[in-house]
Scaffold this active site. Sequence first.
Site, PDB file in Angstrom:
ATOM      1  N   SER A  12      -7.046   4.417   9.330  1.00 29.77           N
ATOM      2  CA  SER A  12      -7.893   3.992   8.033  1.00 29.77           C
ATOM      3  C   SER A  12      -6.990   3.267   7.628  1.00 29.77           C
ATOM      4  CB  SER A  12      -7.920   5.983   7.343  1.00 29.77           C
ATOM      5  OG  SER A  12      -7.834   5.728   6.175  1.00 29.77           O
ATOM      6  N   LYS A  35      -8.513  -1.225   6.101  1.00 34.39           N
ATOM      7  CA  LYS A  35      -8.591  -1.692   5.366  1.00 34.39           C
ATOM      8  C   LYS A  35      -7.670  -2.269   5.260  1.00 34.39           C
ATOM      9  CE  LYS A  35      -8.935   3.072   3.372  1.00 34.39           C
ATOM     10  NZ  LYS A  35      -8.422   4.350   3.013  1.00 34.39           N
ATOM     11  N   HIS A  82       0.758  -1.039  -0.425  1.00 32.82           N
ATOM     12  CA  HIS A  82       0.223   0.134  -0.252  1.00 32.82           C
ATOM     13  C   HIS A  82       1.039   1.111   0.226  1.00 32.82           C
ATOM     14  CE1 HIS A  82      -3.548   2.752   0.845  1.00 32.82           C
ATOM     15  NE2 HIS A  82      -1.859   2.909   2.100  1.00 32.82           N
ATOM     16  N   ASP A  91     -14.612   3.149   7.878  1.00 36.19           N
ATOM     17  CA  ASP A  91     -13.469   4.594   7.324  1.00 36.19           C
ATOM     18  C   ASP A  91     -13.897   5.009   6.406  1.00 36.19           C
ATOM     19  OD1 ASP A  91     -11.048   5.005   6.650  1.00 36.19           O
ATOM     20  OD2 ASP A  91     -11.530   4.165   5.042  1.00 36.19           O
ATOM     21  N   ARG A 100     -14.582  13.231   7.623  1.00 37.81           N
ATOM     22  CA  ARG A 100     -13.063  14.383   8.012  1.00 37.81           C
ATOM     23  C   ARG A 100     -12.776  15.353   6.916  1.00 37.81           C
ATOM     24  NH1 ARG A 100      -8.374   9.005   8.121  1.00 37.81           N
ATOM     25  NH2 ARG A 100      -7.166  11.156   8.491  1.00 37.81           N
TER      26      ARG A 100
HETATM   27  N1  URA Z   1      -5.460   7.550   2.955  1.00 39.76           N
HETATM   28  C1  URA Z   1      -6.261   6.935   3.838  1.00 39.76           C
HETATM   29  O1  URA Z   1      -6.515   5.497   3.104  1.00 39.76           O
HETATM   30  N2  URA Z   1      -6.400   7.216   4.740  1.00 39.76           N
HETATM   31  C2  URA Z   1      -6.145   8.116   5.576  1.00 39.76           C
HETATM   32  O2  URA Z   1      -6.443   9.006   6.553  1.00 39.76           O
HETATM   33  C3  URA Z   1      -5.455   9.111   4.839  1.00 39.76           C
HETATM   34  C4  URA Z   1      -4.579   8.670   3.343  1.00 39.76           C
END
Ligand code: URA
Length: 434
Positions: free
Chosen positions: A183, A187, A82, A161, A168
């Site tokens: 976050s 995931k 990621h 999220d 946010r």
């Molecule tokens: N990428 C994400 O998946 N979440 C965040 O909070 C910031 C960047």
Amino acid sequence: MKIVDIIEKKKNGNSLSEEEIKFFINGIMDGSIEDYQTSALLMAIYFRGMNIDETTILTKYMVESGEKLDLSDISDNIVDKHSTGGVGDKITLIFLPLMAAAGVYTAKLSGRGLGHTGGTIDKLESIPGFRTDLSVDEFKKKVKEYKTAIAAQTLSLAPADGKLYALRDVTSTVDIIPLIASSVVSKKIASGANHIILDVKYGSGAFIKTAKEAQKLSEVMVEVGKRLNRNICAVISSMEQPLGRAIGNSVEVQEVIEFLKGNMEPDLKEITYTLCYKAFEKTGMYKTKYEVYDYLDELIMSGKALEKFKEIILSQNGDVSFIEDYTKLPQASIKYEIKSDKSGFVKNIDALKIAKACKNLGAGREKKTDLIDYSAGIYLTQKYSEPVKEGEIIAVIYTNNQESVKEAEILIKSAFEISDKQPASYSLINKIID
Ligand code: URA
């Protein structure tokens, strides 16, 4: 339990208990907590922070808020990679075929870009026919058969999220470490792989601006991942300048093919090989760094990695004819060359300015629903430390929007810093947190 008491507690700088965090996430999901209350709690967290216990618990309940992909019937040795996002970051598209050619399973759920340029899914969708809307069954079958698959992230994984991020985004509470960490890691955990390699970027073209912040974020993400039983690490690297020479969507796909044909840009190679090396280490295929690098060179030079990429594209319905003929990819009607105003050496190319220019050309989106122009983008003919003469081409822009050309030219010219002295080369990798 009342949400107003939880907000009050955090507002006063106290730590939240597991029960309170669970109540909060459940309330977001069942609609019993209003958006204005969630926003207030997010702002309290923004100013008061969260310790590592709270961040881990928050992450755990965000994972629990939705489906979890179970890949254990395929293997218990699957890697997910990621990136926190950068300009010209096409590394996933190189990493996946390389890993698959080496026999390492990877399973990648990815997002569309909401920033200045497209995300990995947008880049792939610039390949005619390429399908990213795979069902869970299709995704798993492909991982099993081809050792890898890449699909658009579904909203059913860590849906809390999605809800939190939307708030946010509009309450200026994105840039805070515990919320970013929960976050990202929620995931990744919900996506099912047991090894997670995080590619954390800082600098002008990243949403984290300093190496120190990137280190702090990485430490938290790695600790949370470990506490939730994942084999996780973070590779921290500089994103002051774009990665590679191509920025956009189909232009980046083209650069990926060139890389897999052996024409490797050094900066792309440095990051990709480091991430692959960590993946080998995590999966127990660990050899020395030099052995790994030789092996990766062999996978590229023998054509095996490119062959694997072809296989992946075909398996997801894509047309592979573009590999031999790039005009089969979306083509822009306007191609415009940008020339240097002075002679010297490239000292810096500001990634953020390049990204903004790219978005103006049509390669990015403002809102989720905006359409992207796959053919729009920028190709940097000159890069860091390379010599340039006055009047020589430094970049080429591709677009279908004539009105965007002048502004892009101004931005790109201002992104280039030319100096009299040749700057020394440096490593992009800042630190690895294991
Ligand atoms: N990428 C994400 O998946 N979440 C965040 O909070 C910031 C960047």
